[in-house]
Design a protein around this motif. Sequence first.
Motif, PDB file in Angstrom:
ATOM      1  N   ILE A 123       0.833  -1.288   0.087  1.00 37.59           N
ATOM      2  CA  ILE A 123       0.001   0.154   0.101  1.00 37.59           C
ATOM      3  C   ILE A 123       0.962   1.395   0.046  1.00 37.59           C
ATOM      4  CG2 ILE A 123      -1.658   1.410   1.198  1.00 37.59           C
ATOM      5  CD1 ILE A 123      -2.752  -1.438   2.433  1.00 37.59           C
ATOM      6  N   ASP A 145       1.442   5.536  -0.317  1.00 40.87           N
ATOM      7  CA  ASP A 145       1.084   6.940  -0.562  1.00 40.87           C
ATOM      8  C   ASP A 145       1.328   7.534  -1.838  1.00 40.87           C
ATOM      9  OD1 ASP A 145       0.407   9.479  -0.086  1.00 40.87           O
ATOM     10  OD2 ASP A 145       1.337   9.691   1.794  1.00 40.87           O
ATOM     11  N   PHE A 205      -2.634   5.190  -2.611  1.00 39.61           N
ATOM     12  CA  PHE A 205      -3.785   6.155  -2.143  1.00 39.61           C
ATOM     13  C   PHE A 205      -3.374   7.414  -1.978  1.00 39.61           C
ATOM     14  CE2 PHE A 205      -1.528   4.903   1.617  1.00 39.61           C
ATOM     15  CZ  PHE A 205      -1.668   6.001   2.354  1.00 39.61           C
TER      16      PHE A 205
END
Length: 83
Positions: free
Chosen positions: A52, A54, A81
């Motif tokens: 995951i 940024d 994300f």
Amino acid sequence: MPTSVLLVGCCEVDWLGFRSLSNTSDPDLVFYAREPKSALQQIAKSNYDVVIMDAHVDGSGPIDLIQSIRNIDDDQSILLFAM
């Protein structure tokens, strides 16, 4: 079955929040890499179910980091994300 997750470039508060919300009690399954270089080193050493990342990761940007991850492991699942 637990899921191993690597959080990349997130703020520490994101990492702590994700860890507290995860449905696992095993703290070794959520890993954190503040910088892209350390993330790439960790990906080269270990297998993760998902990375995951940024969208505002420090360095050259998320697209270059995704390409570098793909060069290490072409099948690595990546979630990008932005906040």
